[in-house]
Design an enzyme around this catalytic site. Structure first.
Site, PDB file in Angstrom:
ATOM      1  N   ASP A   1      -9.678  41.671 -53.873  1.00  0.00           N
ATOM      2  CA  ASP A   1      -8.472  41.282 -53.392  1.00  0.00           C
ATOM      3  C   ASP A   1      -8.504  39.746 -52.926  1.00  0.00           C
ATOM      4  OD1 ASP A   1      -7.899  43.911 -53.239  1.00  0.00           O
ATOM      5  OD2 ASP A   1      -8.524  44.354 -51.312  1.00  0.00           O
TER       6      ASP A   1
ATOM      7  N   HIS B   1      -0.726  41.336 -59.686  1.00  0.00           N
ATOM      8  CA  HIS B   1      -0.950  41.950 -58.739  1.00  0.00           C
ATOM      9  C   HIS B   1      -0.793  41.373 -57.248  1.00  0.00           C
ATOM     10  CE1 HIS B   1      -1.774  45.475 -56.487  1.00  0.00           C
ATOM     11  NE2 HIS B   1      -2.956  45.264 -56.042  1.00  0.00           N
TER      12      HIS B   1
ATOM     13  N   ASP C   1      -9.573  52.639 -57.156  1.00  0.00           N
ATOM     14  CA  ASP C   1      -9.909  51.701 -56.317  1.00  0.00           C
ATOM     15  C   ASP C   1     -10.588  52.218 -55.093  1.00  0.00           C
ATOM     16  OD1 ASP C   1      -9.511  49.219 -55.006  1.00  0.00           O
ATOM     17  OD2 ASP C   1      -7.378  49.555 -54.195  1.00  0.00           O
TER      18      ASP C   1
END
Length: 947
Positions: free
Chosen positions: A596, A654, A520
């Site tokens: 995201d 997630h 990430d």
């Protein structure tokens, strides 16, 4: 995973705030406004040379007499490559991205025919024309004055360079001392005196200074697609699949599309802003033609798009016989630095473009089998007991899962390759408990290192001198999750080798072979940096500035990690590494996700066009966080997201640390059952998914396919982004609106389809209404398809590997169907030596279902031994016109002796024959279910239906 909040537009540049973009846009405006404008770049006549598939020569900028060299490579497989650089730059310009992005350098073709050099066209302008391609169907025309290039296929123009005269190559120069009035000038002026403009030699944004020691060094070129009304690609953007205009009277956006890897949390939709990945690949499609270009540059890049009805190439007569004026698409590519390196892929079909592009950049790596199953993640599972309880929850609720994930809180003080000793005292025991059920663990490993001499990773990298440097030679220091941090310089081959070695099981304490990795924050994300990333003037290996390598940085993190996982065991196994940042070539190393996103219906809807764009740009193994990363989805949204995610290539749930827990069983009935059914359907279809991934690994075809790829002649499909195919057989239409219980699916060409769950026939052309209650997801089986499935859903995919298969056959209007089945060990590279099976499945109008082997290069003895007893336990055939009287099955290598002369047991008309828990009333009585034909999957066999 930055702090929660809405996207802050002021944190990120617009084109007008990026001086090289502003400068080149202004140059284009002047060229467009002046009817007498002529591009100043010309070919020097006496420099042109054509030899061995390479056309080379010199260009001169007539405004300042600066010289450039160009190379036009005519490559194999209808690919061309144009490279332009300064002839004698003050210092070398960056040209190393090709070493990272390309899988191979293709040889020049020798199959070409040249027209005499320096012939005259109808305007009495000098040009060079060359025919090339297997059938000499391609032609490239290089116009000398002004410099312009056209590519034609079968005498139709496909791609044109510098058609509008926007070509601009800012040569490196020496900065003169400032005048008394403070102006900055140079000894030579580029077009419109670039060095006089603010931002050419120094630029500030949000209080951060970019020193720009090389001054203006941008490159820009207009690339036109004559007669193409639609272009696709250049991910990653939260935008439409068919790209919108950025300039003109009826524009979609006012800013160009930007390619600059950035950490943009809670990103906005319908926006050309840069996101986490950058692939400078653009594909154009029209009836009977597809083409694409790859702009191989890893610096910040902006792309303008406009469309017009002008017909300077005579397309109205060539394509439409004067009946209508075709739309053409014109693009303007602008990069901050480097050289010009452009590939042209001439198709002519979408499949040809994908094969050509993959032959240069590499195809999707065949993933480990477990990795295409379901993944469960959140930031963060807090400790070992939490992992154990989540693991048990899946078993208790009879929901399969293959991978559990740990985010940054599992580490000892945000120091990667470590474990919090209080929360995870025995990580090997935890992994071994998972592995008993065939499950894996993924831990996050970010590229920023806590500046702590007690942290062995940081201490070693500092001592080895492999950290990114400041201009003064000190190690770069920025702020990220651990606080004060430094970054490995992954452009340094020694650094990549060292990084990979850290994954060895004797170095990564607590790791086992069942642990895999998540990279990430590798854009790279730097909380204290300009635009939340690295300053452009910090220094990498061989003294290159970060501005040159920015977009390739995440790829290098990803590749080094993947290589480390490959090398950690005596027998190499395929790695699984998830990366957030990506670039050209990422597909060779692992999976990515769209970043995201938010728990909103709009973000669920946006996932389809985003993944389609990423997929046609080479990266098939991609997904979006199920449920949305930020925020708490209501249960209807969550159910619909699971149904959608089950039919996307990378399937992971997630969520953010501040969200409520949302494991699939926490919402009670009937919601648990609905989510369970979606996940179980993914597991039932794993043999099909794996077969489609194998196809992608050899041909470059995307795993999920836009409608125009499957129906390239149907213009109605060219803008469709809310439905897609998995392979060529399953047509998927996600439900992305709250309260929706029906939807419309566009069908092309009057083909027959079947409702995947009920087997009811669906016929027609155009938009067809289908029911979509909350418990049902709209999926159609395309007539003419054969799909392999496994019906016995277990705790993980590993526990299903030796289970028998079911074949689902949907007959087309000609009474035929075809499909394939690929199987290997699912984890090693033995398949590269031929140790696999690949079956060709056909159903003929003669009522025979036949399995034969595709050619295999190598020895598959070992794999065949491992699956020697795996059989077909059920065949479901949809679309027969009458009930059979007898069904026979035999292995073809046994002298055609029928295994069962009495015939096989079968039923005619059946409910819930798929057996994964989804039950609907089947109104189609044309369904034949053949029970246990006992044919072995690795052998040639025939099932004969007698009427």
């Amino acid at each position: 995973m930055p702090q929660v909040g809405t996207v802050k537009q002021q944190d990120f540049k617009t084109c007008d705030q990026s001086s090289f973009c502003r400068r080149n846009r202004a140059y284009a405006d002047r060229a467009s406004a002046d009817p007498n404008f002529v591009s100043p770049y010309m070919v020097k006549e006496d420099s042109v040379l054509l030899k061995d598939g390479l056309l080379s020569g010199e260009l001169i900028n007539s405004q300042n007499q600066h010289l450039f060299v160009f190379e036009l490579h005519l490559l194999e497989n209808s690919i061309s490559r144009l490279r332009i650089n300064e002839k004698s730059p003050l210092k070398p310009r960056y040209d190393e991205v090709k070493n990272f992005a390309l899988a191979r350098e293709l040889p020049n073709t020798l199959n070409y025919t040249e027209r005499p050099i320096n012939t005259k066209d109808h305007d009495s302008l000098t040009k060079t024309s060359i025919y090339f391609g297997n059938k000499k169907q391609n032609m490239v025309v290089v116009h000398h004055s002004p410099f312009r290039i056209e590519f034609l296929v079968n005498d139709l123009p496909i791609v044109a360079f510098n058609d509008r005269g926007f070509f601009n190559f800012e040569h490196l120069r020496i900065k003169k001392q400032a005048k008394d009035n403070g102006d900055q000038t140079s000894d030579e002026s580029s077009s419109e005196d670039a060095e006089d403009e603010y931002g050419s030699w120094e630029e500030n944004f949000n209080g951060k200074r970019d020193s720009k020691p090389n001054g203006p060094e941008s490159i820009a070129l207009d690339i036109s697609f004559p007669g193409f009304g639609h272009v696709y690609g250049i991910p990653e953007h939260a935008s439409s699949f068919s790209l919108k205009e950025t300039r003109g009277a009826e524009v979609g956006y006012s800013d160009p599309y930007r390619l600059y890897n950035l950490d943009v949390f809670e990103y906005e939709l319908d926006n050309p802003m840069a996101l986490y990945g950058s692939i400078p690949f653009m594909m154009a499609h029209r009836k009977s033609a597809s083409a694409a270009i790859l702009w191989l540059n890893s610096a910040e890049t902006w792309i303008d798009i406009v469309k017009s009805k002008e017909d300077k190439h005579g397309l109205s007569s060539l394509l439409y016989f004067g009946k209508k004026l075709p739309t053409s698409t014109h693009t303007h590519w602008i990069s901050e630095s480097g050289i010009m390196d452009i590939f042209v892929f001439l198709g002519p079909t979408p499949a040809d473009v994908f094969r050509q592009y993959g032959s240069v950049t590499g195809y999707t790596a065949l993933p480990q089998y477990f990795s295409i199953s379901y993944h469960q993640c959140r930031w963060n599972y807090i400790d070992q007991q939490d992992i154990d309880e989540v693991d048990l929850g899946f078993d208790t609720n009879e929901i399969p899962v293959d991978v559990l994930w740990l985010d940054i809180e599992h580490t000892d003080g945000k120091k990667y390759f470590t474990w919090d000793p209080a929360k995870f005292p025995d990580p090997k025991k935890m992994q071994n408990s998972l592995s008993v059920k065939g499950r894996k663990l993924v831990t996050i490993i970010d590229p920023h290192l806590k500046r702590d001499d007690g942290y062995y990773i940081y201490k070693e990298s500092k001592e080895l001198g492999i950290l990114v440097k400041e201009l003064n030679g000190n190690d770069f220091e920025g702020w990220c999750w651990p606080g004060s941090s430094s970054w490995i310089d992954y452009t340094n081959p020694a650094a990549r080798e060292w990084w990979g070695s850290q994954f060895k099981l004797d170095k990564y304490q607590g790791a086992t072979e069942n642990l895999f990795v998540w990279n990430d924050m590798n854009e790279p994300s730097v909380f204290s940096g300009p635009e939340i990333t690295m300053p452009k003037d910090i220094i990498h290996h061989n003294a290159w500035e970060h501005r040159n390598v920015h977009n390739v940085f995440g790829l290098l993190v990803h590749s080094a990690t993947a290589q480390g996982l490959r090398n950690r065991t005596p027998i190499s196994k395929r790695p699984f590494v998830l990366s957030r940042a990506f670039y050209v070539g990422t597909q060779r190393y692992g999976a990515i996700w769209t970043g995201d996103n938010m728990a909103k219906w709009s973000h669920l809807a946006a996932s389809s066009p985003m993944l389609l764009s990423i997929g046609i740009s080479g990266i098939s193994f991609a997904g979006a966080d199920v449920g949305g990363f930020f925020g708490d989805p209501d249960i209807e949204l969550l159910v619909r997201w699971y149904q959608t995610g089950a039919f996307q290539p990378f399937f992971r749930a997630h969520s953010h640390i501040d969200t409520k827990r949302r494991e699939p069983w926490l919402f009670g009935e009937p919601h648990t059952t609905r989510i369970r059914n979606a996940i179980r359907e993914r597991y039932a279809l794993l043999p099909y998914w794996y077969t489609v991934f194998q196809e992608a690994s050899e041909t470059g075809m995307p795993v999920i396919r836009p409608m125009f790829v499957v129906f390239p002649e149907d213009e109605e499909t060219f803008e469709i982004e809310d439905q897609y195919f998995v392979g060529d057989s399953l047509l998927v239409k996600p439900i992305v609106t709250e309260g929706q219980t029906s939807t419309e699916i566009y069908l092309s060409n009057n083909e027959i389809y079947y409702d995947y769950f009920t087997f009811d026939p669906v016929r027609g052309s155009g938009r067809i209404k289908v029911d979509a209650p909350i418990e049902k997801f709209p999926v159609l089986l395309r007539g003419g398809s054969i799909i392999p499935r496994r019906q016995r859903i277990r705790q993980s995919s590993a526990l299903m590997r030796l289970d028998p298969l079911t074949l689902l056959v949907g007959i087309d209007q000609n009474g035929e169907a075809k499909g394939s089945l690929y199987m290997d060990d699912g984890e090693t590279y033995n398949y590269q030596n031929g140790d696999y099976i690949h079956r060709n499945l056909t159903y003929s109008s003669y009522s025979k279902l036949i399995s034969t082997s595709f050619p295999i290069s190598g020895d598959n003895t070992n794999f065949v031994k491992s699956i020697k007893d795996v059989r077909v336990e059920r065949v479901i055939i949809i679309g027969l016109s009458k009930k059979p009287t007898k069904i026979l099955a035999y292995h073809n290598d046994e002298n055609n002796e029928v295994n069962n002369n009495q015939g096989l047991t079968f039923t005619w008309g059946q409910k819930d024959v798929l057996g994964t828990g989804v039950t609907f009333t089947n109104t189609n009585d044309q369904v034949l279910v053949i029970k246990d034909p006992k044919v072995l999957v690795w052998r040639d066999w025939t099932i004969e239906i007698v009427f």
